[in-house]
Each structure stands twice: as C-alpha cells, then as structure tokens.
Write a protein that holds these residues in place. Structure first.
Motif: not given
Length: 289
Positions: A92-103, A284-287
């Motif tokens: 959950p912590v990793v998801f929070d950080n990466l989603i926030h950074k749009k990674e 490639d999913e951010m697109k």
C-alpha cells in the motif's frame, strides 16, 4: 597412499555466504504530501471453487480512485504478507507513492491469503489448502478469481477487464501460482510478478521451462526475482529453477525481466526492488489513464 588437500583448496570449495542485506528505499516509506489509500479488511471468504475453504483477504483502494473510471487491478497471493505498511513489501505504501508520482496507474489491490479448511472441533487445527491452491498446475485458481473474487470486488469498485490492466503476484508458491494464473488464462491476467517463485517439483511446477519453450508464445509480461541463497531441497533448486524459467522466457521471446541477487527464501530483495518491479510491469499503462 592418502593425500590431504591443502587448506586453501578446502576453503575454495566452500560455498560463499549470501549477503542478503537489501534495504528498502524511499518509495517504500511514507512520504509527506502523498495521499494515502484505504486498506479494507474484508469478511472471511467462503469459497465454492475451493469448496469448504475459508480465507482472510483485504482490499487496497487508492486515494485517486474515481468511481466513474475503471481502475487497474493487482492480486497478491499470501496477501497478509504484502498488505501491511511494515515488513518486507509494504505494497500500500509503494502503491501510494508510485500512483501519486504517476509512475503506475490507479490500481486496486486484492490481497488473498490461502484457504484453510476449518477444524471439525476445538481440539483440532485448521488444515491449510495453500500448496494445493498455489502449486497445482491447473486453471482452478484462475477460475476462483474469475468467478468469485473479481465479481465480488466489482460490486463496489469499477474494475478494468482487459488483461493488460490486470497483474498478479506472489512469493514462493504464491509466485508460481501467479504465473499459472496468467499461463492458463492470459485473457484474464497479462502481468506476473514472482518473488522467489517455487518453479520446482512440489506439484510438478518444474515442467514450466520446457512448456514455455514448446508452447506458442502467450501475451503475458513476467517479472522474476530470485537469489543464489534460495532453497535447495528434495523439491529442487529454487535458484536453478528460476534461471531455467528466465532462459526459457528469453528463448521464447517473452517480455520478461529477471533480477537475480544473493538473497535467500524471503522478501528482502523482492521488497527492496518492488517499486522498480512495478514501474517495469506497468510501464505502458499510464497512456491509458
């Protein structure tokens, strides 16, 4: 006549000890200003596909989830070891950080423990169904997800249904389970994350490298992690098995990555590289967001 080996020769044949000193990076720590998703403990699930079993499970819903837009999905076996914000993985912590950074995309996490068959009376212990569920080479676990878990989550949250937007991961037997789900049902899950995966002969999983080489390429992306200090026992050699998997995936021209370190049968290395593993899987999913 007997000859004694020189002392230096004896030292040379001793195995080197693994350092196994992997550390978590900043993406695995809480960061100021990063919105936190919700972790929801679900009611114990009584399965029909694995008849008679009961299991604990959790959901992670990111702060950025928009009920008008379907979210990506990632399932974790042995979910209790992945869902906490302490320990080796801290998903959950990793998801929070990466989603926030749009990674990585907005992703709902599903964390499933293996099923247990409840004890008949208070003097007995529940029987674990873990090895049968995780190590068996069949489509049963994929069916369990398709018919039971995904529809249950979809009652409350809007989920994407294309396989490229769905990932599945796990550690040890949970890792081979993740691969089996995607192998059997690439129309259901298109991405695999395996930590120290048990691609050994627990229930026949050592056949996968040969099957990969001789089967038409499937549309799945695979991230493997293992270490030279992993298990070597009656079921086989985990380091060798994972190297064979990587060689087969390379031969068959899969979109794969293999991170091989010096760790043992644990989540230290996998946890340390989890942020980069997720960036690679979802690259490639951010697109589509």
């Amino acid at each position: 006549m007997r000859f004694a080996l020189p002392a230096l020769a004896l030292v040379a044949v001793l195995p080197a000890f693994a350092a196994d000193d992997y550390k978590l990076g900043p993406d695995s720590e809480r960061q100021q200003g990063v919105p936190e998703g919700k972790v929801i403990k679900m009611e114990p699930w009584k399965s029909k596909v694995f008849d008679g079993t009961v299991r604990d499970w959790w959901l992670y819903v990111p702060a950025q989830y928009d009920a008008t837009k379907p979210a990506n999905v990632m399932v974790f076996q042995d979910g209790g070891g992945y869902v906490g914000d302490k320990g080796q993985f801290r998903v959950p912590v990793v998801f929070d950080n990466l989603i926030h950074k749009k990674e990585m995309p907005v992703t709902i996490g599903i964390f499933l423990n293996p099923g247990n068959v409840p004890a008949a009376d208070s003097n007995q212990k529940a029987r674990s169904n873990r090895s049968f569920e995780y190590d068996t080479l069949s489509n049963q676990y994929a069916t369990f997800l398709e018919k039971e878990i995904l529809p249950e989550v979809a009652k409350t949250y809007k989920l994407r249904e294309d396989p490229g937007s769905r990932a599945i991961g796990g550690i040890s037997s949970g890792g081979i389970c993740a691969f089996t789900v995607a192998w059997e049902r690439p129309d259901l899950f298109g991405k695999v994350l395996s930590h120290v995966g048990s691609f050994t002969n627990i229930r026949g999983g050592d056949v996968y490298p040969g099957m990969i080489r001789k089967t038409e390429k499937k549309p799945i992306r695979v991230f493997l992690q293992d270490g030279s200090g992993d298990l070597d026992n009656l079921h086989g050699s985990w380091p060798l098995a994972n190297q064979q998997m990587a060689a087969a995936l390379k031969f068959a021209k899969y979109d794969y990555k293999f991170e091989y370190g010096d760790g043992g049968h644990n989540g230290k290395h996998g946890g340390a590289i989890l942020p980069d593993s997720l960036r690679w899987l979802w690259r490639d999913e951010m697109k589509k967001q």
